[in-house]
Scaffold this motif. Sequence first.
Motif, PDB file in Angstrom:
ATOM      1  N   VAL A 298      75.316  12.421  -4.800  1.00 52.68           N
ATOM      2  CA  VAL A 298      76.672  13.306  -4.131  1.00 52.68           C
ATOM      3  C   VAL A 298      76.775  14.680  -4.112  1.00 52.68           C
ATOM      4  O   VAL A 298      77.348  14.488  -5.843  1.00 52.68           O
ATOM      5  CB  VAL A 298      77.369  12.661  -3.906  1.00 52.68           C
ATOM      6  CG1 VAL A 298      78.552  13.373  -3.161  1.00 52.68           C
ATOM      7  CG2 VAL A 298      77.640  11.252  -2.988  1.00 52.68           C
ATOM      8  N   PRO A 299      77.177  15.871  -3.848  1.00 53.90           N
ATOM      9  CA  PRO A 299      77.253  17.199  -4.429  1.00 53.90           C
ATOM     10  C   PRO A 299      78.885  17.273  -4.080  1.00 53.90           C
ATOM     11  O   PRO A 299      79.784  16.816  -4.527  1.00 53.90           O
ATOM     12  CB  PRO A 299      77.069  17.987  -3.410  1.00 53.90           C
ATOM     13  CG  PRO A 299      76.880  17.110  -1.643  1.00 53.90           C
ATOM     14  CD  PRO A 299      76.931  15.324  -2.737  1.00 53.90           C
ATOM     15  N   ASP A 300      78.794  18.432  -5.266  1.00 54.07           N
ATOM     16  CA  ASP A 300      80.450  18.464  -5.944  1.00 54.07           C
ATOM     17  C   ASP A 300      81.033  18.494  -4.763  1.00 54.07           C
ATOM     18  O   ASP A 300      82.436  18.517  -5.312  1.00 54.07           O
ATOM     19  CB  ASP A 300      80.626  19.253  -6.884  1.00 54.07           C
ATOM     20  CG  ASP A 300      80.438  20.808  -7.273  1.00 54.07           C
ATOM     21  OD1 ASP A 300      79.594  20.983  -6.196  1.00 54.07           O
ATOM     22  OD2 ASP A 300      80.559  21.747  -8.349  1.00 54.07           O
ATOM     23  N   TYR A 301      80.909  19.360  -3.813  1.00 57.96           N
ATOM     24  CA  TYR A 301      82.107  19.795  -2.923  1.00 57.96           C
ATOM     25  C   TYR A 301      82.168  18.679  -2.027  1.00 57.96           C
ATOM     26  O   TYR A 301      83.177  19.175  -1.011  1.00 57.96           O
ATOM     27  CB  TYR A 301      80.997  21.241  -2.284  1.00 57.96           C
ATOM     28  CG  TYR A 301      79.570  21.085  -1.220  1.00 57.96           C
ATOM     29  CD1 TYR A 301      79.485  19.668  -0.347  1.00 57.96           C
ATOM     30  CD2 TYR A 301      78.773  21.201  -2.102  1.00 57.96           C
ATOM     31  CE1 TYR A 301      78.113  20.088   0.129  1.00 57.96           C
ATOM     32  CE2 TYR A 301      77.801  20.882  -2.137  1.00 57.96           C
ATOM     33  CZ  TYR A 301      77.206  19.938  -0.582  1.00 57.96           C
ATOM     34  OH  TYR A 301      75.717  20.124   0.153  1.00 57.96           O
ATOM     35  N   ILE A 302      81.268  17.472  -2.030  1.00 53.47           N
ATOM     36  CA  ILE A 302      82.158  16.432  -1.652  1.00 53.47           C
ATOM     37  C   ILE A 302      82.812  15.006  -2.560  1.00 53.47           C
ATOM     38  O   ILE A 302      81.904  14.854  -3.481  1.00 53.47           O
ATOM     39  CB  ILE A 302      81.233  16.085  -0.554  1.00 53.47           C
ATOM     40  CG1 ILE A 302      80.939  16.476   0.635  1.00 53.47           C
ATOM     41  CG2 ILE A 302      81.707  14.517   0.536  1.00 53.47           C
ATOM     42  CD1 ILE A 302      79.981  16.412   1.766  1.00 53.47           C
ATOM     43  N   GLU A 303      84.231  14.762  -2.566  1.00 61.70           N
ATOM     44  CA  GLU A 303      84.990  13.625  -2.617  1.00 61.70           C
ATOM     45  C   GLU A 303      84.462  12.217  -2.090  1.00 61.70           C
ATOM     46  O   GLU A 303      85.017  12.105  -1.418  1.00 61.70           O
ATOM     47  CB  GLU A 303      85.830  13.848  -3.176  1.00 61.70           C
ATOM     48  CG  GLU A 303      86.704  13.286  -4.594  1.00 61.70           C
ATOM     49  CD  GLU A 303      88.286  13.313  -4.892  1.00 61.70           C
ATOM     50  OE1 GLU A 303      89.263  12.640  -4.196  1.00 61.70           O
ATOM     51  OE2 GLU A 303      88.251  14.642  -5.486  1.00 61.70           O
ATOM     52  N   VAL A 304      83.626  11.251  -2.766  1.00 58.62           N
ATOM     53  CA  VAL A 304      83.340  10.479  -2.350  1.00 58.62           C
ATOM     54  C   VAL A 304      84.646   8.889  -3.040  1.00 58.62           C
ATOM     55  O   VAL A 304      84.441   9.324  -4.266  1.00 58.62           O
ATOM     56  CB  VAL A 304      82.081   9.440  -1.814  1.00 58.62           C
ATOM     57  CG1 VAL A 304      82.032   8.989  -1.243  1.00 58.62           C
ATOM     58  CG2 VAL A 304      81.606  11.241  -1.546  1.00 58.62           C
ATOM     59  N   ASP A 305      84.576   8.217  -2.421  1.00 58.16           N
ATOM     60  CA  ASP A 305      85.407   7.177  -2.892  1.00 58.16           C
ATOM     61  C   ASP A 305      84.577   5.987  -2.138  1.00 58.16           C
ATOM     62  O   ASP A 305      84.443   5.571  -0.913  1.00 58.16           O
ATOM     63  CB  ASP A 305      86.671   6.458  -2.186  1.00 58.16           C
ATOM     64  CG  ASP A 305      86.846   5.335  -3.201  1.00 58.16           C
ATOM     65  OD1 ASP A 305      86.358   4.476  -3.334  1.00 58.16           O
ATOM     66  OD2 ASP A 305      87.952   4.839  -3.590  1.00 58.16           O
ATOM     67  N   HIS A 306      83.210   5.299  -2.546  1.00 60.12           N
ATOM     68  CA  HIS A 306      82.390   4.760  -1.952  1.00 60.12           C
ATOM     69  C   HIS A 306      82.747   2.741  -1.155  1.00 60.12           C
ATOM     70  O   HIS A 306      82.513   1.762  -0.942  1.00 60.12           O
ATOM     71  CB  HIS A 306      81.205   4.256  -2.725  1.00 60.12           C
ATOM     72  CG  HIS A 306      80.151   5.572  -2.068  1.00 60.12           C
ATOM     73  ND1 HIS A 306      79.226   5.917  -3.404  1.00 60.12           N
ATOM     74  CD2 HIS A 306      79.935   6.288  -1.198  1.00 60.12           C
ATOM     75  CE1 HIS A 306      78.395   6.905  -2.702  1.00 60.12           C
ATOM     76  NE2 HIS A 306      78.855   7.070  -1.213  1.00 60.12           N
ATOM     77  N   ASN A 307      83.925   2.585  -2.657  1.00 60.89           N
ATOM     78  CA  ASN A 307      84.855   1.167  -2.527  1.00 60.89           C
ATOM     79  C   ASN A 307      84.861   1.363  -0.841  1.00 60.89           C
ATOM     80  O   ASN A 307      85.311  -0.117  -0.300  1.00 60.89           O
ATOM     81  CB  ASN A 307      86.014   1.154  -3.549  1.00 60.89           C
ATOM     82  CG  ASN A 307      85.002   1.113  -4.505  1.00 60.89           C
ATOM     83  OD1 ASN A 307      83.768   0.129  -4.797  1.00 60.89           O
ATOM     84  ND2 ASN A 307      85.623   1.263  -5.527  1.00 60.89           N
ATOM     85  N   LYS A 308      86.381   2.271  -0.504  1.00 60.84           N
ATOM     86  CA  LYS A 308      87.124   2.731   0.364  1.00 60.84           C
ATOM     87  C   LYS A 308      86.073   3.557   1.392  1.00 60.84           C
ATOM     88  O   LYS A 308      86.374   3.162   2.962  1.00 60.84           O
ATOM     89  CB  LYS A 308      88.110   2.700   0.341  1.00 60.84           C
ATOM     90  CG  LYS A 308      88.671   2.787  -0.373  1.00 60.84           C
ATOM     91  CD  LYS A 308      89.551   3.851  -1.140  1.00 60.84           C
ATOM     92  CE  LYS A 308      91.313   3.203  -1.678  1.00 60.84           C
ATOM     93  NZ  LYS A 308      92.440   4.150  -1.996  1.00 60.84           N
ATOM     94  N   MET A 309      84.878   3.779   1.036  1.00 60.13           N
ATOM     95  CA  MET A 309      83.567   4.271   2.290  1.00 60.13           C
ATOM     96  C   MET A 309      84.412   5.911   3.093  1.00 60.13           C
ATOM     97  O   MET A 309      85.093   5.705   4.187  1.00 60.13           O
ATOM     98  CB  MET A 309      83.827   3.114   3.329  1.00 60.13           C
ATOM     99  CG  MET A 309      82.274   2.713   2.720  1.00 60.13           C
ATOM    100  SD  MET A 309      81.004   3.713   1.983  1.00 60.13           S
ATOM    101  CE  MET A 309      79.608   2.106   1.236  1.00 60.13           C
ATOM    102  N   VAL A 310      85.297   6.440   2.239  1.00 53.60           N
ATOM    103  CA  VAL A 310      86.093   7.900   2.193  1.00 53.60           C
ATOM    104  C   VAL A 310      85.626   8.965   1.614  1.00 53.60           C
ATOM    105  O   VAL A 310      85.279   8.324   0.810  1.00 53.60           O
ATOM    106  CB  VAL A 310      87.712   7.547   2.258  1.00 53.60           C
ATOM    107  CG1 VAL A 310      88.295   8.047   2.324  1.00 53.60           C
ATOM    108  CG2 VAL A 310      88.011   6.205   3.079  1.00 53.60           C
ATOM    109  N   ALA A 311      84.818  10.231   2.343  1.00 54.86           N
ATOM    110  CA  ALA A 311      84.716  10.840   1.914  1.00 54.86           C
ATOM    111  C   ALA A 311      85.694  12.733   1.796  1.00 54.86           C
ATOM    112  O   ALA A 311      86.358  12.396   3.282  1.00 54.86           O
ATOM    113  CB  ALA A 311      83.668  11.531   2.285  1.00 54.86           C
ATOM    114  N   THR A 312      85.639  12.824   0.776  1.00 56.39           N
ATOM    115  CA  THR A 312      86.494  14.741   1.716  1.00 56.39           C
ATOM    116  C   THR A 312      85.827  15.785   1.144  1.00 56.39           C
ATOM    117  O   THR A 312      84.750  16.305  -0.026  1.00 56.39           O
ATOM    118  CB  THR A 312      87.930  13.788   0.235  1.00 56.39           C
ATOM    119  OG1 THR A 312      88.862  12.911   0.809  1.00 56.39           O
ATOM    120  CG2 THR A 312      88.900  15.853   0.870  1.00 56.39           C
TER     121      THR A 312
END
Length: 205
Positions: free
Chosen positions: A164-178
């Motif tokens: 995942v590139p650094d311009y996207i923040e991801v929590d794969h446990n919650k399946m949420v990306a910013t």
Amino acid sequence: MSKRQSTKYKIDRRMGENIWGRPKSPVNRRQYGPGQHGQRRKGKMSDFGLQLRAKQKLKGYYGDVREKQFRKIYEEAARRKGDTSENLIGLLESRLDAVVYRAKFVPTIFAARQFVNHGHVNVNGRRTNIQSYQCKPGDVIEVREKSKQLTIVLEAVGLAERDVPDYIEVDHNKMVATYRRIPGLHDVPYPVQMEPNLVVEFYSR
């Protein structure tokens, strides 16, 4: 999820490059174009040919976007202040299907387009099924609750072939990306060299 596997691999072979960096790409075995004339020796490409090829490669990478739609993206990039080629990449990477793909919610950009189209994604808490939706910095993209256990999602998260590139923040446990910021060309982890400057030249003729 994606039914366009043959088309995807055809794009790879037509370009002669593994443009998504996939281990199953036929280019890994045959580095020539599809069809009976695929192995013909290629002559030196004209400037127009190089520009056309750059456009087809970039257009194909984002799920073989239709020409009319791709031209509109270019026109918007040209209208904005700053470098048109950088704006073009920024607009393409801000598409909802591209963000879903980058966040590793699905394995391919083709699957991302279908995933969004089938309504599996929320943006800022609202269901959004428009693939070309332009995400803005700060937008929160989430896989809908009932879709989080889909096999395609669980398999995509475990893929080791891309990060995942650094311009996207991801929590794969919650399946949420910013979506944190709009990237430039050098921020995007393309497996092959993209030349948006040639795309700009193609449309500027």
